[in-house]
Scaffold this active site. Structure first.
Site, PDB file in Angstrom:
ATOM      1  N   CYS A 191      -1.328 -16.087  -8.729  1.00  0.00           N
ATOM      2  CA  CYS A 191      -2.349 -17.009  -8.190  1.00  0.00           C
ATOM      3  C   CYS A 191      -1.754 -18.409  -8.084  1.00  0.00           C
ATOM      4  O   CYS A 191      -0.675 -18.686  -8.570  1.00  0.00           O
ATOM      5  CB  CYS A 191      -3.542 -17.040  -9.132  1.00  0.00           C
ATOM      6  SG  CYS A 191      -4.194 -15.399  -9.486  1.00  0.00           S
ATOM      7  N   ARG A 211       0.718 -17.968  -2.536  1.00  0.00           N
ATOM      8  CA  ARG A 211       0.736 -17.251  -3.831  1.00  0.00           C
ATOM      9  C   ARG A 211      -0.453 -16.323  -3.969  1.00  0.00           C
ATOM     10  O   ARG A 211      -0.520 -15.521  -4.895  1.00  0.00           O
ATOM     11  CB  ARG A 211       0.727 -18.249  -4.992  1.00  0.00           C
ATOM     12  CG  ARG A 211       1.937 -19.148  -5.092  1.00  0.00           C
ATOM     13  CD  ARG A 211       1.802 -20.104  -6.261  1.00  0.00           C
ATOM     14  NE  ARG A 211       1.822 -19.381  -7.512  1.00  0.00           N
ATOM     15  CZ  ARG A 211       2.947 -19.035  -8.153  1.00  0.00           C
ATOM     16  NH1 ARG A 211       4.111 -19.352  -7.638  1.00  0.00           N
ATOM     17  NH2 ARG A 211       2.909 -18.373  -9.271  1.00  0.00           N
ATOM     18  N   TRP A 241      -5.133 -14.215  -6.470  1.00  0.00           N
ATOM     19  CA  TRP A 241      -4.545 -12.947  -6.035  1.00  0.00           C
ATOM     20  C   TRP A 241      -5.005 -11.971  -7.100  1.00  0.00           C
ATOM     21  O   TRP A 241      -4.428 -11.885  -8.184  1.00  0.00           O
ATOM     22  CB  TRP A 241      -3.027 -13.061  -5.983  1.00  0.00           C
ATOM     23  CG  TRP A 241      -2.371 -11.827  -5.467  1.00  0.00           C
ATOM     24  CD1 TRP A 241      -1.962 -10.744  -6.187  1.00  0.00           C
ATOM     25  CD2 TRP A 241      -2.077 -11.523  -4.113  1.00  0.00           C
ATOM     26  NE1 TRP A 241      -1.432  -9.797  -5.363  1.00  0.00           N
ATOM     27  CE2 TRP A 241      -1.486 -10.239  -4.088  1.00  0.00           C
ATOM     28  CE3 TRP A 241      -2.249 -12.191  -2.920  1.00  0.00           C
ATOM     29  CZ2 TRP A 241      -1.071  -9.624  -2.908  1.00  0.00           C
ATOM     30  CZ3 TRP A 241      -1.817 -11.585  -1.742  1.00  0.00           C
ATOM     31  CH2 TRP A 241      -1.258 -10.321  -1.745  1.00  0.00           C
ATOM     32  N   ASN A 283      -3.569 -17.689 -14.208  1.00  0.00           N
ATOM     33  CA  ASN A 283      -2.661 -16.815 -13.461  1.00  0.00           C
ATOM     34  C   ASN A 283      -2.021 -15.899 -14.486  1.00  0.00           C
ATOM     35  O   ASN A 283      -1.536 -16.353 -15.516  1.00  0.00           O
ATOM     36  CB  ASN A 283      -1.591 -17.651 -12.743  1.00  0.00           C
ATOM     37  CG  ASN A 283      -0.626 -16.775 -11.957  1.00  0.00           C
ATOM     38  OD1 ASN A 283      -0.930 -15.603 -11.676  1.00  0.00           O
ATOM     39  ND2 ASN A 283       0.532 -17.304 -11.625  1.00  0.00           N
ATOM     40  N   GLY A 284      -2.069 -14.592 -14.256  1.00  0.00           N
ATOM     41  CA  GLY A 284      -1.455 -13.649 -15.205  1.00  0.00           C
ATOM     42  C   GLY A 284      -2.467 -12.600 -15.630  1.00  0.00           C
ATOM     43  O   GLY A 284      -3.456 -12.345 -14.943  1.00  0.00           O
ATOM     44  N   GLU A 342      16.833   3.415   1.760  1.00  0.00           N
ATOM     45  CA  GLU A 342      16.272   2.059   1.664  1.00  0.00           C
ATOM     46  C   GLU A 342      17.358   1.002   1.840  1.00  0.00           C
ATOM     47  O   GLU A 342      17.166   0.004   2.540  1.00  0.00           O
ATOM     48  CB  GLU A 342      15.549   1.892   0.320  1.00  0.00           C
ATOM     49  CG  GLU A 342      15.037   0.498   0.033  1.00  0.00           C
ATOM     50  CD  GLU A 342      14.034  -0.033   1.059  1.00  0.00           C
ATOM     51  OE1 GLU A 342      13.557   0.737   1.907  1.00  0.00           O
ATOM     52  OE2 GLU A 342      13.760  -1.240   1.029  1.00  0.00           O
ATOM     53  N   LYS A 358      17.290  -1.865   4.718  1.00  0.00           N
ATOM     54  CA  LYS A 358      17.393  -3.306   4.394  1.00  0.00           C
ATOM     55  C   LYS A 358      18.496  -3.943   5.228  1.00  0.00           C
ATOM     56  O   LYS A 358      18.324  -4.984   5.833  1.00  0.00           O
ATOM     57  CB  LYS A 358      17.715  -3.509   2.907  1.00  0.00           C
ATOM     58  CG  LYS A 358      16.582  -3.362   1.949  1.00  0.00           C
ATOM     59  CD  LYS A 358      15.538  -4.464   1.986  1.00  0.00           C
ATOM     60  CE  LYS A 358      14.408  -4.226   2.904  1.00  0.00           C
ATOM     61  NZ  LYS A 358      13.516  -3.107   2.777  1.00  0.00           N
ATOM     62  N   GLU A 407      17.757  -3.947   9.138  1.00  0.00           N
ATOM     63  CA  GLU A 407      16.618  -4.720   9.650  1.00  0.00           C
ATOM     64  C   GLU A 407      16.845  -6.231   9.544  1.00  0.00           C
ATOM     65  O   GLU A 407      16.188  -6.995  10.245  1.00  0.00           O
ATOM     66  CB  GLU A 407      15.307  -4.321   8.977  1.00  0.00           C
ATOM     67  CG  GLU A 407      15.156  -4.677   7.527  1.00  0.00           C
ATOM     68  CD  GLU A 407      13.762  -4.327   7.003  1.00  0.00           C
ATOM     69  OE1 GLU A 407      12.781  -4.349   7.756  1.00  0.00           O
ATOM     70  OE2 GLU A 407      13.664  -4.009   5.812  1.00  0.00           O
ATOM     71  N   HIS A 447      28.434  17.749   6.425  1.00  0.00           N
ATOM     72  CA  HIS A 447      27.818  18.450   7.575  1.00  0.00           C
ATOM     73  C   HIS A 447      27.698  17.510   8.777  1.00  0.00           C
ATOM     74  O   HIS A 447      26.726  17.580   9.522  1.00  0.00           O
ATOM     75  CB  HIS A 447      26.440  18.981   7.164  1.00  0.00           C
ATOM     76  CG  HIS A 447      26.501  19.957   6.036  1.00  0.00           C
ATOM     77  ND1 HIS A 447      26.914  21.264   6.178  1.00  0.00           N
ATOM     78  CD2 HIS A 447      26.260  19.785   4.709  1.00  0.00           C
ATOM     79  CE1 HIS A 447      26.904  21.868   5.000  1.00  0.00           C
ATOM     80  NE2 HIS A 447      26.515  20.995   4.109  1.00  0.00           N
ATOM     81  N   LYS A 464       5.720  -8.340   9.770  1.00  0.00           N
ATOM     82  CA  LYS A 464       5.558  -8.031   8.348  1.00  0.00           C
ATOM     83  C   LYS A 464       4.633  -6.826   8.164  1.00  0.00           C
ATOM     84  O   LYS A 464       4.849  -5.993   7.316  1.00  0.00           O
ATOM     85  CB  LYS A 464       4.996  -9.232   7.589  1.00  0.00           C
ATOM     86  CG  LYS A 464       4.824  -9.018   6.084  1.00  0.00           C
ATOM     87  CD  LYS A 464       6.129  -8.633   5.414  1.00  0.00           C
ATOM     88  CE  LYS A 464       5.931  -8.206   3.976  1.00  0.00           C
ATOM     89  NZ  LYS A 464       7.164  -7.574   3.417  1.00  0.00           N
TER      90      LYS A 464
HETATM   91  C1  AGP Z   1      10.397  -2.854   5.119  1.00  0.00           C
HETATM   92  O1  AGP Z   1      11.424  -3.779   4.787  1.00  0.00           O
HETATM   93  C2  AGP Z   1       9.835  -3.089   6.493  1.00  0.00           C
HETATM   94  N1  AGP Z   1       9.352  -4.410   6.623  1.00  0.00           N
HETATM   95  C3  AGP Z   1       8.875  -2.008   6.950  1.00  0.00           C
HETATM   96  O2  AGP Z   1       9.575  -0.796   6.994  1.00  0.00           O
HETATM   97  C4  AGP Z   1       7.622  -1.782   6.055  1.00  0.00           C
HETATM   98  O3  AGP Z   1       7.990  -1.194   4.845  1.00  0.00           O
HETATM   99  C5  AGP Z   1       6.688  -0.821   6.799  1.00  0.00           C
HETATM  100  O4  AGP Z   1       6.275  -1.440   7.996  1.00  0.00           O
HETATM  101  C6  AGP Z   1       5.449  -0.427   5.971  1.00  0.00           C
HETATM  102  O5  AGP Z   1       4.684  -1.553   5.696  1.00  0.00           O
HETATM  103  P1  AGP Z   1       3.507  -1.414   4.586  1.00  0.00           P
HETATM  104  O6  AGP Z   1       4.177  -1.120   3.294  1.00  0.00           O
HETATM  105  O7  AGP Z   1       2.823  -2.748   4.603  1.00  0.00           O
HETATM  106  O8  AGP Z   1       2.617  -0.303   5.016  1.00  0.00           O
END
Ligand code: AGP
Length: 608
Positions: free
Chosen positions: A2, A27, A74, A100-101, A481, A485, A488, A504, A603
């Site tokens: 928060c 936050r 939050w 906060n916490g 993952e 990372k 992207e 394979h 996002k």
């Molecule tokens: C992850 O780094 C990406 N920004 C993207 O793959 C993200 O994880 C995906 O769009 C899912 O988003 P969400 O967790 O908000 O559902």
């Protein structure tokens, strides 16, 4: 996570509080409120939703004063509505608290205070603090001393700001976990969660340490330690600009969020697992053993990074539940007419709680009679509203488009859920498993100390045009993952593959220009991974191994290593993903990419 601000001085406090809360909205923003002390006592104004809703209320019914505090929430305990918005008050309305916490022992304290006649108005843990101070003052104890005694009774972690309307001009703030800073002005002083809201008034900042509290008036700031001894700490002079301050000095939100992971993981398990009793408790999710026994299969539905978390979750839940766990992309699940009925549990994993494909998959499952739960980071989001139960990841807002702390807190949530299922199935002693999880935040902190080493590796390999990430078992999703990372945010083509699958096909890619990042920690298939890596080396591939601390043979064998603290296999992914996050960050930085807002990405993908 928060946002907190307090002010005492000569200015009209409301614009100071609102302006400060705007700097803290990143936050948390599911509700907000302020408390102002003036001739009419304490006036509290709160509003659900964005800060702008509070501003509308204040426009309709202005309040004035030169002393007060504000909070943007939050939520962790209690739904994000006006009643649960901070500040919270005692029975008299004079003692006002923002927080906060998480107060871990709020339930027994609340029960004790209710027995003593205190009337509670909210579901929050925070309200307990106001009533405890009030109860302590009943015997004539002064406000400051009542706060001192109250702090000694609290367990958990907190940044608290407290005022007593009958003692205008004094603010007390205490830190035990979440950040708290004091801004020193001319005939005015401020308190806040971080530096950003203070820079408009002062650049002289005192950082509180855990266990410390501060008594603030417009003329003086007195700092005390846990033993109530005075501390004299010279202020630091802040040179950041306001934008840098919101990143708390980090160059990007992504880097800040990578470094928040110890706190985020801790906030995800705190108040949910109790080592002494061996109990797991979720605020917003409950199954009886009988209800759980009717579940015959589990489907995990997610996208992107959250889908990778689901793949790790599959391992954890299958080991605990011994029923089939399927993991599917939301965009696939929603159109494949999945086999679902009332014996199916569907888990939607989503940081934002708004990803269209995931939501659609969840809706499809719900329509077919599934029991629906979500693992989510945003309280009150679409996924949580449609779920029968929710496990919040408590990571705090994740601003960087590339998901980091959301991922490790999703893994934490899956681990807690696996322990919860074990307890429902009658397993008794979960304390060792809990104790190992409680050691993870510190192990992440140790791992983050290798940042400079990882940055150097990033520079060494930043010119590569392709990367291959390899892992087996629980670490195969980490290979995926790590590849995501990197691609992207640096725009380098990267693939994650099960190490055993390399022969394979992908082995054809191996040559001296291809860096191979392999997760090679001690697991039952470690020797198998080593064999795969020998195949990489035999073809002049450049091997970066993520291995256990002290793995001398791997250090002798690989071109470069990143050592991670040892832990049980089930928790290793929370650690092994972190080097891949830092590697991606520093390679992208080296390549001049926009780390926080990579091209073409959003996002939260709220469209198909
Ligand atoms: C992850 O780094 C990406 N920004 C993207 O793959 C993200 O994880 C995906 O769009 C899912 O988003 P969400 O967790 O908000 O559902």
């Amino acid at each position: 996570m928060c946002g907190i601000i307090g002010y005492v001085g000569t200015r009209d406090v409301v614009p100071v509080l609102i302006g400060g809360l705007k700097k803290l909205e990143y936050r948390g923003y599911d509700s907000a409120g302020i408390a102002v002390v003036n001739g009419d006592g304490v006036e509290v104004v709160r509003a659900e939703g964005k800060l702008s809703n509070l501003e509308v209320k204040l426009g309709e019914k202005p309040v004035t004063g030169s002393f007060g505090m504000g909070h943007t929430r939050w939520a962790t305990h209690g739904k994000p509505n006006e009643n649960n918005a901070h500040p919270h008050r005692d029975c008299s309305g004079n003692i006002v608290v923002i927080h906060n916490g998480i107060i871990e022992n709020f339930l027994p304290l609340k029960q004790r205070l209710q027995k003593a006649g205190h009337e509670f108005r909210t579901e929050t843990d925070t309200e307990v603090v106001a009533h405890l101070i009030e109860e302590t003052m009943k015997d004539g104890t002064k406000f400051v001393d009542a706060v001192r005694r109250t702090l000694k009774e609290l367990e958990g972690h907190y940044a608290l700001v407290m005022i007593d309307g009958s003692e205008p001009g004094t603010i007390i703030a205490a830190k035990h976990g979440p950040p708290l800073v004091v801004g020193l002005g001319e005939n005015e002083n401020l308190i806040a969660s971080d530096v950003a809201p203070l820079l408009a008034y002062t650049r002289d900042i005192i950082y509180l340490e855990d266990g410390e509290y501060v008594v603030v008036t417009d003329q003086k700031v007195e700092l005390f330690n846990r033993q109530d001894e005075r501390i004299l700490r010279p202020p630091k002079r802040i040179t950041w600009d306001a934008v840098a301050a919101e990143k708390e000095g980090y160059r990007h939100y992504m880097l800040k969020e990578i470094h928040e992971q110890p706190r985020a993981v801790r906030d995800t398990f705190t108040g949910r697992m109790f080592e002494e009793s061996g109990e797991i408790f979720f605020n917003d999710l409950s199954f009886t053993a009988e209800e759980w026994s009717k579940i015959q299969r589990v489907h995990v539905v997610a996208c992107g990074t959250s889908w990778h978390a689901g793949l790790v979750g599959k391992f954890l839940l299958e080991d605990a539940a011994r029923i089939p766990i399927e993991v599917d992309y939301g965009s696939e699940y929603r159109y494949r007419n999945p086999i679902v009925d009332e014996t199916t549990l569907v888990i939607g994993v989503t940081q934002s709680g708004e990803t269209a494909d995931t939501i659609a998959g969840m809706q499809e499952a719900k329509a077919k009679g599934a029991k629906l739960i979500s693992i989510c980071n945003v309280l009150g989001s679409a996924a949580t509203r449609m779920s029968d139960g929710v496990i919040y990841t408590n990571a705090g807002p994740e601003i960087g488009v590339a998901s980091t702390k959301a991922f490790t807190t999703q893994l934490t949530a899956f681990y807690l859920l696996s322990l919860y299922i074990r307890s429902l199935r009658g397993e008794k002693d979960l304390r060792t498993a809990m104790h190992e999880l409680s050691s993870i935040p510190h192990k992440i902190e140790r791992l983050l100390k290798q940042e400079k080493h990882i940055e150097a590796l990033a520079h060494k390999y930043s010119k590569a045009q392709d990367f291959l990430f390899l892992g087996r078992g629980l670490h195969y999703p980490i290979a995926l993952e790590g590849a995501l990372k990197l691609k992207e945010i640096s725009y380098i083509h990267a693939e994650g593959y099960p190490a055993g699958e390399m022969k394979h096909g992908p082995i054809a890619l191996i040559d001296e220009n291809l860096p191979v990042v392999a997760i090679a920690t001690r697991t039952p298939v470690y020797e198998k991974v080593v064999s795969n890596l020998q195949e990489v080396k035999a073809r002049d591939g450049k091997l970066i191994a993520i291995c256990d601390e002290g793995d001398e043979s791997m250090k002798a064998f690989a071109d470069d290593v990143i050592e991670v603290p040892s832990t049980i296999e089930a928790l290793q992914p929370i650690l092994t993903v972190i080097p891949t996050q830092l590697l991606a960050y520093y390679i992208a930085l080296r390549r001049g990419c926009d780390v926080d807002q990579p091209r073409n990405l959003a996002k939260s993908v709220t469209v198909e």
